[in-house]
Write a protein that holds these residues in place. Structure first.
Motif, PDB file in Angstrom:
ATOM      1  N   ASP A 149       0.846   3.978  -3.122  1.00  0.00           N
ATOM      2  CA  ASP A 149       0.201   5.412  -2.777  1.00  0.00           C
ATOM      3  C   ASP A 149       1.478   6.461  -3.106  1.00  0.00           C
ATOM      4  OD1 ASP A 149      -1.921   4.448  -1.720  1.00  0.00           O
ATOM      5  OD2 ASP A 149      -1.229   4.877   0.272  1.00  0.00           O
TER       6      ASP A 149
ATOM      7  N   ASP B 131       1.078  -1.124   0.139  1.00  0.00           N
ATOM      8  CA  ASP B 131      -0.129  -0.043  -0.239  1.00  0.00           C
ATOM      9  C   ASP B 131       1.042   1.135  -0.020  1.00  0.00           C
ATOM     10  OD1 ASP B 131      -2.227  -1.761  -0.068  1.00  0.00           O
ATOM     11  OD2 ASP B 131      -3.038  -1.329   2.067  1.00  0.00           O
ATOM     12  N   ALA B 132       1.941   1.197   0.857  1.00  0.00           N
ATOM     13  CA  ALA B 132       2.645   2.528   0.927  1.00  0.00           C
ATOM     14  C   ALA B 132       3.243   2.672  -0.281  1.00  0.00           C
ATOM     15  CB  ALA B 132       3.743   2.276   2.083  1.00  0.00           C
ATOM     16  N   ASP B 133       3.901   1.848  -0.986  1.00  0.00           N
ATOM     17  CA  ASP B 133       4.588   2.036  -2.347  1.00  0.00           C
ATOM     18  C   ASP B 133       3.634   2.617  -3.378  1.00  0.00           C
ATOM     19  OD1 ASP B 133       6.962   1.322  -1.116  1.00  0.00           O
ATOM     20  OD2 ASP B 133       6.979  -0.723  -1.995  1.00  0.00           O
TER      21      ASP B 133
END
Length: 226
Positions: free
Chosen positions: A208, A204-206
């Motif tokens: 986003d 998710d972080a990558d």
């Protein structure tokens, strides 16, 4: 017992003239579950609690139902874009506000694809409107202003945001021609990579971070002086 009550409700709605909307709602549910391939008229009729014969009184075939569901999906996409844009905080100047609005519209577009991949695919599926022998987009190439139709509302939101950038002086006027195609193709390509391509495996972080970088690149390119 519950199925009987649901069927009775759907049939009662039909007698009041609501069957068409019930079939479209069922089609939207099918598209949500599995994209355009799941939008089958007989299955929509079953979910609405009526016979296939009754359904064919409102839709001549599966293509007509898919076209109606496609318009609904496009409306839902535009609604999602607007919700994100409305939530953008105000800025010190109209130019910065316009810039933030454009970025928010892009985030809303990609965000809808991630949250509703089945509807997103359906929104851009090939379908046949009533009485037509070719796709409804046959007269529009995607780079000129489309007709004022619900199925083009998301595109028109983008057009309005770009016009606002020019009106506030934030985007140089020479950058305006073709800006919709550049912004749309980049956002759409990213969305497809995220839902159907290798990027769907990103944490998710990558994911986003990729979205933010892509949106920033689109905006920066449009605002760059010539």
């Amino acid at each position: 017992m519950e199925n009987n009550r649901a069927n009775q409700g759907a049939k009662t709605g039909y007698h009041h003239g609501d069957l068409r909307n019930a079939l479209i709602t069922a089609g939207v549910d099918l598209a949500t579950d599995g994209g355009p391939a799941r939008v089958v008229l007989r299955e929509a009729a079953r979910r609405a609690g009526v016979s296939a014969t009754a359904a064919y009184r409102h839709f001549a075939g599966q293509g007509e139902l898919l076209f109606a569901v496609k318009i609904q999906a496009q409306q839902m996409l535009a609604d999602a874009m607007e919700r994100v844009a409305v939530a953008v905080p105000g800025a010190d100047g109209p130019g910065v506000t316009a810039e933030r609005r454009l970025a928010a519209i892009g985030r809303g577009y990609v965000g809808f694809a991630l949250e509703q991949p089945g509807l997103f695919r359906t929104a851009f599926s090939h379908s046949l409107p009533a009485g037509e022998g070719e796709g409804e987009d046959a007269g529009w190439g995607g780079v000129t202003p489309p007709a004022d139709s619900p199925q083009y509302r998301s595109y028109n939101l983008l057009t309005e945001a770009l016009d606002e950038l020019v009106a506030t002086g934030r985007m140089p006027a020479p950058n305006r021609p073709g800006a919709e195609a550049a912004a749309w193709s980049t956002a759409h390509g990213l969305a497809m990579l995220l839902i159907d391509g290798p990027m769907n495996r990103l944490p998710d972080a990558d994911r986003d971070a990729v979205i933010e970088r892509a949106i920033d690149t689109i905006v920066a390119g449009l605002l760059a002086p010539r």
